[in-house]
Design a protein around this motif. Structure first.
Motif, PDB file in Angstrom:
ATOM      1  N   ARG A   1     -11.556 -27.083  -2.545  1.00 36.10           N
ATOM      2  CA  ARG A   1     -11.988 -27.835  -1.358  1.00 36.10           C
ATOM      3  C   ARG A   1     -10.859 -27.871  -0.325  1.00 36.10           C
ATOM      4  NH1 ARG A   1     -14.504 -32.933  -3.328  1.00 36.10           N
ATOM      5  NH2 ARG A   1     -16.433 -31.755  -3.152  1.00 36.10           N
ATOM      6  N   LYS A   2      -9.633 -28.107  -0.783  1.00 38.33           N
ATOM      7  CA  LYS A   2      -8.488 -28.140   0.134  1.00 38.33           C
ATOM      8  C   LYS A   2      -8.312 -26.795   0.830  1.00 38.33           C
ATOM      9  CE  LYS A   2      -5.839 -31.666  -2.293  1.00 38.33           C
ATOM     10  NZ  LYS A   2      -4.619 -31.966  -3.052  1.00 38.33           N
ATOM     11  N   LEU A   3      -8.466 -25.706   0.073  1.00 39.54           N
ATOM     12  CA  LEU A   3      -8.335 -24.375   0.674  1.00 39.54           C
ATOM     13  C   LEU A   3      -9.465 -24.091   1.660  1.00 39.54           C
ATOM     14  CD1 LEU A   3      -7.180 -22.124  -2.302  1.00 39.54           C
ATOM     15  CD2 LEU A   3      -5.808 -23.187  -0.515  1.00 39.54           C
ATOM     16  N   ALA A   4     -10.666 -24.554   1.335  1.00 33.60           N
ATOM     17  CA  ALA A   4     -11.798 -24.345   2.244  1.00 33.60           C
ATOM     18  C   ALA A   4     -11.585 -25.096   3.550  1.00 33.60           C
ATOM     19  CB  ALA A   4     -13.098 -24.773   1.570  1.00 33.60           C
ATOM     20  N   TRP A   5     -11.045 -26.315   3.468  1.00 33.50           N
ATOM     21  CA  TRP A   5     -10.719 -27.071   4.690  1.00 33.50           C
ATOM     22  C   TRP A   5      -9.698 -26.304   5.511  1.00 33.50           C
ATOM     23  CZ3 TRP A   5     -12.730 -30.987   7.300  1.00 33.50           C
ATOM     24  CH2 TRP A   5     -13.610 -31.869   6.649  1.00 33.50           C
ATOM     25  N   LYS A   6      -8.696 -25.763   4.833  1.00 29.00           N
ATOM     26  CA  LYS A   6      -7.653 -25.004   5.535  1.00 29.00           C
ATOM     27  C   LYS A   6      -8.257 -23.758   6.188  1.00 29.00           C
ATOM     28  CE  LYS A   6      -3.433 -25.051   3.909  1.00 29.00           C
ATOM     29  NZ  LYS A   6      -2.213 -24.760   3.113  1.00 29.00           N
ATOM     30  N   TRP A   7      -9.170 -23.087   5.470  1.00 26.92           N
ATOM     31  CA  TRP A   7      -9.832 -21.909   6.023  1.00 26.92           C
ATOM     32  C   TRP A   7     -10.615 -22.287   7.278  1.00 26.92           C
ATOM     33  CZ3 TRP A   7     -14.734 -20.464   7.277  1.00 26.92           C
ATOM     34  CH2 TRP A   7     -14.928 -19.103   7.558  1.00 26.92           C
ATOM     35  N   ALA A   8     -11.342 -23.402   7.213  1.00 23.97           N
ATOM     36  CA  ALA A   8     -12.130 -23.856   8.367  1.00 23.97           C
ATOM     37  C   ALA A   8     -11.218 -24.168   9.552  1.00 23.97           C
ATOM     38  CB  ALA A   8     -12.960 -25.080   7.991  1.00 23.97           C
ATOM     39  N   GLU A   9     -10.087 -24.814   9.287  1.00 23.06           N
ATOM     40  CA  GLU A   9      -9.142 -25.119  10.365  1.00 23.06           C
ATOM     41  C   GLU A   9      -8.606 -23.836  11.003  1.00 23.06           C
ATOM     42  OE1 GLU A   9      -6.306 -27.551   8.314  1.00 23.06           O
ATOM     43  OE2 GLU A   9      -7.517 -29.370   8.538  1.00 23.06           O
ATOM     44  N   GLN A  10      -8.298 -22.838  10.179  1.00 21.65           N
ATOM     45  CA  GLN A  10      -7.829 -21.551  10.706  1.00 21.65           C
ATOM     46  C   GLN A  10      -8.914 -20.871  11.530  1.00 21.65           C
ATOM     47  OE1 GLN A  10      -6.575 -19.261   7.293  1.00 21.65           O
ATOM     48  NE2 GLN A  10      -4.470 -20.002   7.439  1.00 21.65           N
ATOM     49  N   ALA A  11     -10.143 -20.898  11.039  1.00 20.75           N
ATOM     50  CA  ALA A  11     -11.252 -20.265  11.758  1.00 20.75           C
ATOM     51  C   ALA A  11     -11.447 -20.902  13.127  1.00 20.75           C
ATOM     52  CB  ALA A  11     -12.530 -20.352  10.928  1.00 20.75           C
ATOM     53  N   GLU A  12     -11.309 -22.224  13.181  1.00 25.89           N
ATOM     54  CA  GLU A  12     -11.448 -22.911  14.464  1.00 25.89           C
ATOM     55  C   GLU A  12     -10.293 -22.572  15.399  1.00 25.89           C
ATOM     56  OE1 GLU A  12     -14.036 -26.870  13.336  1.00 25.89           O
ATOM     57  OE2 GLU A  12     -11.850 -26.999  13.142  1.00 25.89           O
TER      58      GLU A  12
ATOM     59  N   MET B   1     -14.050 -20.699  16.281  1.00 25.68           N
ATOM     60  CA  MET B   1     -15.283 -21.019  15.561  1.00 25.68           C
ATOM     61  C   MET B   1     -15.537 -22.511  15.635  1.00 25.68           C
ATOM     62  SD  MET B   1     -16.661 -18.427  13.875  1.00 25.68           S
ATOM     63  CE  MET B   1     -16.216 -16.802  13.340  1.00 25.68           C
ATOM     64  N   SER B   2     -16.781 -22.875  15.550  1.00 27.11           N
ATOM     65  CA  SER B   2     -17.174 -24.260  15.379  1.00 27.11           C
ATOM     66  C   SER B   2     -17.573 -24.398  13.911  1.00 27.11           C
ATOM     67  CB  SER B   2     -18.350 -24.594  16.286  1.00 27.11           C
ATOM     68  OG  SER B   2     -18.814 -25.888  16.020  1.00 27.11           O
ATOM     69  N   CYS B   3     -16.875 -25.252  13.168  1.00 32.61           N
ATOM     70  CA  CYS B   3     -17.113 -25.391  11.730  1.00 32.61           C
ATOM     71  C   CYS B   3     -17.613 -26.781  11.386  1.00 32.61           C
ATOM     72  CB  CYS B   3     -15.837 -25.114  10.941  1.00 32.61           C
ATOM     73  SG  CYS B   3     -15.219 -23.434  11.105  1.00 32.61           S
ATOM     74  N   THR B   4     -18.564 -26.832  10.482  1.00 33.41           N
ATOM     75  CA  THR B   4     -19.078 -28.080   9.944  1.00 33.41           C
ATOM     76  C   THR B   4     -18.901 -28.037   8.441  1.00 33.41           C
ATOM     77  OG1 THR B   4     -20.750 -28.154  11.681  1.00 33.41           O
ATOM     78  CG2 THR B   4     -21.093 -29.590   9.785  1.00 33.41           C
TER      79      THR B   4
ATOM     80  N   VAL C   1     -19.164 -24.719   4.214  1.00 32.22           N
ATOM     81  CA  VAL C   1     -18.609 -24.700   5.561  1.00 32.22           C
ATOM     82  C   VAL C   1     -19.534 -23.821   6.397  1.00 32.22           C
ATOM     83  CG1 VAL C   1     -16.642 -24.111   7.028  1.00 32.22           C
ATOM     84  CG2 VAL C   1     -16.247 -24.861   4.663  1.00 32.22           C
ATOM     85  N   GLN C   2     -20.248 -24.433   7.326  1.00 35.47           N
ATOM     86  CA  GLN C   2     -21.078 -23.679   8.259  1.00 35.47           C
ATOM     87  C   GLN C   2     -20.199 -23.345   9.458  1.00 35.47           C
ATOM     88  OE1 GLN C   2     -24.301 -22.851   7.631  1.00 35.47           O
ATOM     89  NE2 GLN C   2     -24.336 -24.007   5.715  1.00 35.47           N
ATOM     90  N   PHE C   3     -20.189 -22.078   9.873  1.00 31.63           N
ATOM     91  CA  PHE C   3     -19.373 -21.693  11.013  1.00 31.63           C
ATOM     92  C   PHE C   3     -20.191 -20.876  11.996  1.00 31.63           C
ATOM     93  CE2 PHE C   3     -18.671 -18.716   7.553  1.00 31.63           C
ATOM     94  CZ  PHE C   3     -18.835 -17.477   8.140  1.00 31.63           C
ATOM     95  N   THR C   4     -19.838 -21.037  13.274  1.00 30.35           N
ATOM     96  CA  THR C   4     -20.573 -20.334  14.311  1.00 30.35           C
ATOM     97  C   THR C   4     -19.724 -20.193  15.564  1.00 30.35           C
ATOM     98  OG1 THR C   4     -22.644 -20.275  15.553  1.00 30.35           O
ATOM     99  CG2 THR C   4     -21.659 -22.425  15.224  1.00 30.35           C
ATOM    100  N   ARG C   5     -20.023 -19.194  16.301  1.00 34.37           N
ATOM    101  CA  ARG C   5     -19.519 -18.967  17.653  1.00 34.37           C
ATOM    102  C   ARG C   5     -20.401 -17.886  18.246  1.00 34.37           C
ATOM    103  NH1 ARG C   5     -14.230 -15.634  18.866  1.00 34.37           N
ATOM    104  NH2 ARG C   5     -15.536 -14.922  20.520  1.00 34.37           N
ATOM    105  N   SER C   6     -20.218 -17.581  19.482  1.00 33.91           N
ATOM    106  CA  SER C   6     -21.060 -16.573  20.117  1.00 33.91           C
ATOM    107  C   SER C   6     -20.976 -15.256  19.340  1.00 33.91           C
ATOM    108  CB  SER C   6     -20.602 -16.364  21.557  1.00 33.91           C
ATOM    109  OG  SER C   6     -21.410 -15.397  22.178  1.00 33.91           O
ATOM    110  N   GLY C   7     -22.104 -14.787  18.849  1.00 32.22           N
ATOM    111  CA  GLY C   7     -22.162 -13.510  18.146  1.00 32.22           C
ATOM    112  C   GLY C   7     -21.875 -13.565  16.661  1.00 32.22           C
ATOM    113  N   VAL C   8     -21.575 -14.755  16.117  1.00 32.48           N
ATOM    114  CA  VAL C   8     -21.261 -14.886  14.692  1.00 32.48           C
ATOM    115  C   VAL C   8     -21.823 -16.196  14.155  1.00 32.48           C
ATOM    116  CG1 VAL C   8     -19.430 -15.011  12.952  1.00 32.48           C
ATOM    117  CG2 VAL C   8     -19.045 -13.718  15.039  1.00 32.48           C
ATOM    118  N   SER C   9     -22.405 -16.140  12.968  1.00 30.97           N
ATOM    119  CA  SER C   9     -22.785 -17.360  12.271  1.00 30.97           C
ATOM    120  C   SER C   9     -22.698 -17.092  10.785  1.00 30.97           C
ATOM    121  CB  SER C   9     -24.202 -17.802  12.649  1.00 30.97           C
ATOM    122  OG  SER C   9     -25.142 -16.847  12.206  1.00 30.97           O
ATOM    123  N   GLY C  10     -22.436 -18.149  10.011  1.00 28.74           N
ATOM    124  CA  GLY C  10     -22.359 -17.941   8.584  1.00 28.74           C
ATOM    125  C   GLY C  10     -22.021 -19.193   7.820  1.00 28.74           C
TER     126      GLY C  10
END
Length: 107
Positions: A18-29, A34-37, A47-56
């Motif tokens: 979970r800690k690594l996933a939070w860190k990954w989301a912070e890096q992606a943002e 990216m916008s991460c939830t 972790v839902q992530f999105t930006r123009s042209g990408v979602s996942g």
């Protein structure tokens, strides 16, 4: 549309993963705008992530990371480069998270 699927097994347990996933989301943002939830669950987080042209979604369990992403038409041309960057970032986080904590010297 191009799809990216990355799977990585680990032995961290959910709390450490979970800690690594939070860190990954912070890096992606920070690095990729990216916008991460982040949604925590009892047995898995997402972790839902999105930006123009990408979602996942990055799904995190106590023993596995599963990333699924969809690239739009324009970014699909860069699929290999984007996938290699995601793999590099995820593998670096997992490698750092797998290292045992160092001991402090008494002195």
């Amino acid at each position: 549309m191009a799809d990216i699927r990355i799977e990585r097994d680990h032995e961290l347990g959910l709390k450490a993963a979970r800690k690594l996933a939070w860190k990954w989301a912070e890096q992606a943002e920070a690095e990729f705008d990216m916008s991460c939830t982040y949604e925590e669950g009892d047995e898995a987080d997402e972790v839902q992530f999105t930006r123009s042209g990408v979602s996942g979604c990055l799904r995190v369990t106590g023993n596995r990371f599963e990333l699924d992403a969809k690239l739009g038409f324009l970014l699909g041309a860069f699929k290999d480069r984007i996938e290699s960057e995601i793999v590099k970032n995820l593998d670096e986080l997992l490698a750092a998270g797998s290292k045992p904590a160092g001991r402090k010297k008494k002195g």
